[in-house]
Enzyme design. Structure first.
Site, PDB file in Angstrom:
ATOM      1  N   HIS A  15       3.845   2.807  10.126  1.00  0.00           N
ATOM      2  CA  HIS A  15       4.186   3.180   8.767  1.00  0.00           C
ATOM      3  C   HIS A  15       3.002   3.923   8.174  1.00  0.00           C
ATOM      4  O   HIS A  15       1.848   3.654   8.504  1.00  0.00           O
ATOM      5  CB  HIS A  15       4.516   1.952   7.920  1.00  0.00           C
ATOM      6  CG  HIS A  15       5.752   1.260   8.390  1.00  0.00           C
ATOM      7  ND1 HIS A  15       7.012   1.736   8.142  1.00  0.00           N
ATOM      8  CD2 HIS A  15       5.921   0.150   9.141  1.00  0.00           C
ATOM      9  CE1 HIS A  15       7.900   0.949   8.701  1.00  0.00           C
ATOM     10  NE2 HIS A  15       7.263  -0.030   9.326  1.00  0.00           N
ATOM     11  N   ALA A  16       3.272   4.853   7.301  1.00  0.00           N
ATOM     12  CA  ALA A  16       2.270   5.610   6.556  1.00  0.00           C
ATOM     13  C   ALA A  16       1.143   6.128   7.435  1.00  0.00           C
ATOM     14  O   ALA A  16       1.353   7.007   8.255  1.00  0.00           O
ATOM     15  CB  ALA A  16       1.752   4.795   5.389  1.00  0.00           C
TER      16      ALA A  16
END
Length: 97
Positions: A15-16
């Site tokens: 994620h991210a």
């Protein structure tokens, strides 16, 4: 088809930031790499949105692949295999990027 198993080491999964680092590394290879869970469908590993949407969590096993027929004339299967090993190291946190 060159394929490499890896495990996601990032505490929050892909994620991210971790996903962005991985996608950047894939893009730098210039190869059409896919990523998938063992029983899942492959997604384009060059796409941040597709990688983040698949929910590759911490400790998740993934398979990285490059279809030989997707390689351009100046790319070889051994080159793809080496790239997949390097990308596996990025996912497993053994290679700083």
């Amino acid at each position: 088809m060159p394929e490499q198993k890896a495990f996601v080491a990032a505490e929050i999964g892909l994620h991210a930031r971790a996903a962005a680092v991985f996608v950047r590394a894939v893009t730098e290879t210039g190869l059409p790499v896919t990523i998938r869970k063992p029983n899942g469908l492959p997604v384009d590993a060059r796409s941040l949105l597709e990688v983040m949407t698949e929910d590759f969590g911490h400790g998740c096993e993934v398979l990285l692949a490059v279809a030989p027929d997707a390689l351009s004339d100046d790319q070889s299967v051994p080159e793809a295999e080496s790239a997949l090993i390097a990308l596996s190291a990025v996912l497993e946190g053994t290679q700083a990027r």
